[in-house]
Write a protein that holds these residues in place. Structure first.
Motif, PDB file in Angstrom:
ATOM      1  N   GLY A   1       1.958 -10.668 -18.552  1.00  0.00           N
ATOM      2  CA  GLY A   1       1.157 -12.215 -18.778  1.00  0.00           C
ATOM      3  C   GLY A   1       2.580 -13.095 -19.545  1.00  0.00           C
ATOM      4  O   GLY A   1       2.792 -12.057 -20.507  1.00  0.00           O
ATOM      5  N   HIS A   2       1.640 -13.552 -20.099  1.00  0.00           N
ATOM      6  CA  HIS A   2       2.836 -14.630 -20.682  1.00  0.00           C
ATOM      7  C   HIS A   2       2.429 -14.802 -22.191  1.00  0.00           C
ATOM      8  O   HIS A   2       2.552 -15.156 -23.236  1.00  0.00           O
ATOM      9  CB  HIS A   2       2.903 -16.348 -19.957  1.00  0.00           C
ATOM     10  CG  HIS A   2       2.363 -16.771 -20.880  1.00  0.00           C
ATOM     11  ND1 HIS A   2       1.032 -17.267 -20.236  1.00  0.00           N
ATOM     12  CD2 HIS A   2       2.379 -18.746 -21.360  1.00  0.00           C
ATOM     13  CE1 HIS A   2       0.330 -18.113 -20.861  1.00  0.00           C
ATOM     14  NE2 HIS A   2       1.283 -18.893 -21.996  1.00  0.00           N
ATOM     15  N   ASP A   3       0.781 -14.322 -21.898  1.00  0.00           N
ATOM     16  CA  ASP A   3      -0.395 -14.495 -23.300  1.00  0.00           C
ATOM     17  C   ASP A   3      -1.313 -13.423 -23.162  1.00  0.00           C
ATOM     18  O   ASP A   3      -1.789 -13.067 -21.991  1.00  0.00           O
ATOM     19  CB  ASP A   3      -0.716 -15.992 -23.404  1.00  0.00           C
ATOM     20  CG  ASP A   3      -1.339 -16.771 -22.421  1.00  0.00           C
ATOM     21  OD1 ASP A   3      -2.338 -15.692 -21.251  1.00  0.00           O
ATOM     22  OD2 ASP A   3      -2.306 -17.122 -22.706  1.00  0.00           O
ATOM     23  N   VAL A   4      -2.031 -13.247 -23.950  1.00  0.00           N
ATOM     24  CA  VAL A   4      -3.441 -12.565 -23.527  1.00  0.00           C
ATOM     25  C   VAL A   4      -4.648 -13.429 -23.524  1.00  0.00           C
ATOM     26  O   VAL A   4      -4.726 -14.002 -24.932  1.00  0.00           O
ATOM     27  CB  VAL A   4      -3.642 -11.418 -24.330  1.00  0.00           C
ATOM     28  CG1 VAL A   4      -4.648 -10.343 -24.453  1.00  0.00           C
ATOM     29  CG2 VAL A   4      -2.408 -10.419 -24.233  1.00  0.00           C
ATOM     30  N   ASP A   5      -5.469 -13.106 -22.717  1.00  0.00           N
ATOM     31  CA  ASP A   5      -7.039 -14.224 -22.991  1.00  0.00           C
ATOM     32  C   ASP A   5      -8.269 -13.206 -23.080  1.00  0.00           C
ATOM     33  O   ASP A   5      -8.340 -12.862 -22.125  1.00  0.00           O
ATOM     34  CB  ASP A   5      -6.586 -15.299 -21.892  1.00  0.00           C
ATOM     35  CG  ASP A   5      -5.848 -15.409 -21.733  1.00  0.00           C
ATOM     36  OD1 ASP A   5      -5.106 -16.698 -21.815  1.00  0.00           O
ATOM     37  OD2 ASP A   5      -4.814 -15.897 -20.671  1.00  0.00           O
ATOM     38  N   PHE A   6      -9.158 -13.935 -24.258  1.00  0.00           N
ATOM     39  CA  PHE A   6     -10.269 -12.660 -23.998  1.00  0.00           C
ATOM     40  C   PHE A   6     -11.590 -13.884 -24.719  1.00  0.00           C
ATOM     41  O   PHE A   6     -11.432 -15.213 -24.847  1.00  0.00           O
ATOM     42  CB  PHE A   6      -9.411 -12.582 -25.551  1.00  0.00           C
ATOM     43  CG  PHE A   6      -9.035 -11.184 -25.765  1.00  0.00           C
ATOM     44  CD1 PHE A   6      -9.644 -10.746 -24.782  1.00  0.00           C
ATOM     45  CD2 PHE A   6      -8.287 -11.811 -26.523  1.00  0.00           C
ATOM     46  CE1 PHE A   6      -8.795  -8.957 -25.061  1.00  0.00           C
ATOM     47  CE2 PHE A   6      -7.615 -10.343 -26.600  1.00  0.00           C
ATOM     48  CZ  PHE A   6      -7.400  -9.029 -25.946  1.00  0.00           C
TER      49      PHE A   6
ATOM     50  N   VAL B   1      -2.195 -15.237 -28.023  1.00  0.00           N
ATOM     51  CA  VAL B   1      -3.668 -14.418 -27.483  1.00  0.00           C
ATOM     52  C   VAL B   1      -4.724 -15.819 -27.714  1.00  0.00           C
ATOM     53  O   VAL B   1      -4.656 -16.900 -28.405  1.00  0.00           O
ATOM     54  CB  VAL B   1      -4.157 -13.759 -28.888  1.00  0.00           C
ATOM     55  CG1 VAL B   1      -5.389 -13.300 -28.948  1.00  0.00           C
ATOM     56  CG2 VAL B   1      -3.356 -12.277 -28.269  1.00  0.00           C
ATOM     57  N   ASP B   2      -4.819 -15.769 -26.055  1.00  0.00           N
ATOM     58  CA  ASP B   2      -6.102 -17.025 -26.866  1.00  0.00           C
ATOM     59  C   ASP B   2      -7.977 -16.626 -26.980  1.00  0.00           C
ATOM     60  O   ASP B   2      -7.757 -15.535 -26.115  1.00  0.00           O
ATOM     61  CB  ASP B   2      -6.104 -17.639 -25.303  1.00  0.00           C
ATOM     62  CG  ASP B   2      -5.054 -18.769 -25.413  1.00  0.00           C
ATOM     63  OD1 ASP B   2      -4.135 -19.264 -26.138  1.00  0.00           O
ATOM     64  OD2 ASP B   2      -4.721 -19.021 -23.491  1.00  0.00           O
ATOM     65  N   LEU B   3      -8.209 -17.349 -27.438  1.00  0.00           N
ATOM     66  CA  LEU B   3     -10.041 -16.744 -27.572  1.00  0.00           C
ATOM     67  C   LEU B   3     -10.753 -17.634 -27.464  1.00  0.00           C
ATOM     68  O   LEU B   3     -10.405 -18.726 -28.012  1.00  0.00           O
ATOM     69  CB  LEU B   3     -10.164 -16.030 -29.115  1.00  0.00           C
ATOM     70  CG  LEU B   3      -8.492 -15.261 -29.627  1.00  0.00           C
ATOM     71  CD1 LEU B   3      -9.302 -14.840 -31.145  1.00  0.00           C
ATOM     72  CD2 LEU B   3      -8.747 -13.744 -29.306  1.00  0.00           C
TER      73      LEU B   3
HETATM   74 MN    MN Z   1      -3.466 -18.420 -21.868  1.00  0.00          MN
END
Ligand code: MN
Ligand code: ATP
Ligand code: MN
Length: 373
Positions: free
Chosen positions: A202-207, A296-298
């Motif tokens: 992915g281009h980032d990690v989302d939580f 990283v997106d939280l």
């Molecule tokens: Mn994202």
């Protein structure tokens, strides 16, 4: 019911949220071409064109085998004149001159490069191009003012443009889970975005973070962020407060995908595993870097909105857009990442799971791995 079973004609329903789209794509040459044109339109802020190409791309992704002849596409939805012309060129000549010209164009290349910097959108990139900035050297030498996000984005440009692996996502998940549980025992952390759909990178990690007791999640994120920061895991972060009020948030623009959850857009400092540190090293003279930057997106949601947040943040972006379009156009409902509102009954429809939301919308349940439209 018309006979679409005849061997040579494909049939798919109109909306992407009515289809099962796995990661197995039998038409990558065609979908990559349409994706370039969609991306080019998006980068030029021609939203309508962008959506049209994305819808056409998604229809081809949903086909059970490779397209051989243009006539097989007769009767398929979302394939406009322009998309069909591109498909025809590729089927007949192997390439589309329009796609090739787009890929070669200085403007497209510059827009893609500049928006590849975290914090830089199409508008900023366009402004810089007007100033004669087409690459990173020119950006650094002509020095327009950069905000904090863009400075961090530029500093970690190379790392952030390297795909994130599932192993890295899981590693970050362990770190974040440990910190979240330390701040609020009983809290729950769920991997969302592309990785939840089964993507290998992915281009980032989302939580998504929640707590089974409504209200306990309030105030959680700033504590999580400051603990992560004090432990040296954050290179950059921007936290936005929750601004959702049910009474005022009857979503009037179902097409808008922005939500109001408390969230944190961050750049993580992830220690490399031994093997990957060695692979990344470039010989004996320079010590290999022992860490890399990862986006990283939280997102934090109260448990009462969790199913909507989960559905809204699992993607794909087109699948989400199509869900909202289906809700609005076919059901007179308004769907957001917070709630589902029935404009005929003038009431919110509650849901404790994604399955219940699909049921409210009169849609067959599509699991995350089949939302890769
Ligand atoms: Mn994202
Ligand atoms: P990738 O592997 O490239 O990260 P992705 O599907 O995870 O792909 P993201 O950009 O991380 O893409 O977005 C994940 C999901 O979160 C998408 O479904 C998107 O609609 C949703 N999303 C992203 N940003 C926002 C936002 N600001 N407000 C609401 N939803 C958002
Ligand atoms: Mn993502």
């Amino acid at each position: 019911q018309q006979d679409n079973e005849s061997e040579d004609v494909f049939s798919v329903p109109n909306y992407a949220c009515q289809r099962r789209t796995t990661l197995q794509n039998h038409n990558t040459v065609l979908t990559e071409a349409l994706s370039i044109l969609a991306e080019n339109a998006e980068l030029n802020e021609e939203d309508g064109r962008g959506i049209a190409f994305r819808r056409a791309e998604a229809v081809l992704k949903a086909l059970p085998r490779a397209v051989r002849k243009l006539t097989e596409l007769k009767g398929l939805p979302c394939l406009g004149e322009h998309s069909l012309r591109i498909i025809k060129d590729i089927l007949e000549k192997g390439v589309s001159s329009e796609v090739e010209a787009t890929k070669q164009s200085e403007r497209y290349k510059a827009l893609k490069l500049l928006t590849g910097i975290f914090g830089v959108g199409a508008k900023t990139a366009d402004r810089w191009i007007t100033m004669g900035i087409y690459n990173l050297q020119q950006l650094q030498s002509s020095g327009p003012t950069l905000n904090q996000a863009q400075q961090a984005g530029l500093e970690h440009y190379e790392d952030l443009n390297q795909p994130v692996t599932r192993a890295e996502a899981d590693h970050i998940g362990e770190i974040v889970r440990r910190v979240v549980l330390c701040v609020l025992p009983g809290a729950q952390l769920t991997l969302i975005g592309g990785f939840r759909r089964g993507k290998p990178t992915g281009h980032d990690v989302d939580f998504l973070i929640t707590h089974p007791e409504e209200g306990r999640e309030v105030g959680l994120l700033p504590k999580v962020v400051s603990l992560l920061k004090s432990q040296g895991f954050l290179l950059y972060q921007k936290t936005t407060k929750n601004s959702y009020l049910e009474s005022e948030d009857r979503p009037t623009q179902p097409s808008s995908n922005m939500d109001r959850f408390e969230r944190c857009f961050s750049i993580f400092r992830l220690k490399s595993h031994q093997e990957s540190a060695e692979v990344r090293g470039n010989g004996s003279e320079s010590r290999p870097k022992s860490w890399r930057a990862v986006r990283v997106d939280l997102v934090v949601s109260p448990i009462s909105q969790f199913a909507f947040a989960l559905l809204g943040w699992t993607g794909s972006k087109l699948f989400e857009r199509e869900l909202r379009r289906w809700a609005g156009h076919e059901k007179a409902m308004s769907l957001s990442s917070h709630a589902l509102y029935d404009t005929k009954q003038n009431s919110y429809l509650r849901a404790a799971s994604e399955e219940e939301i699909f049921a409210h919308l009169d849609l067959e349940y599509i699991p995350p791995s089949e939302r890769n439209a």
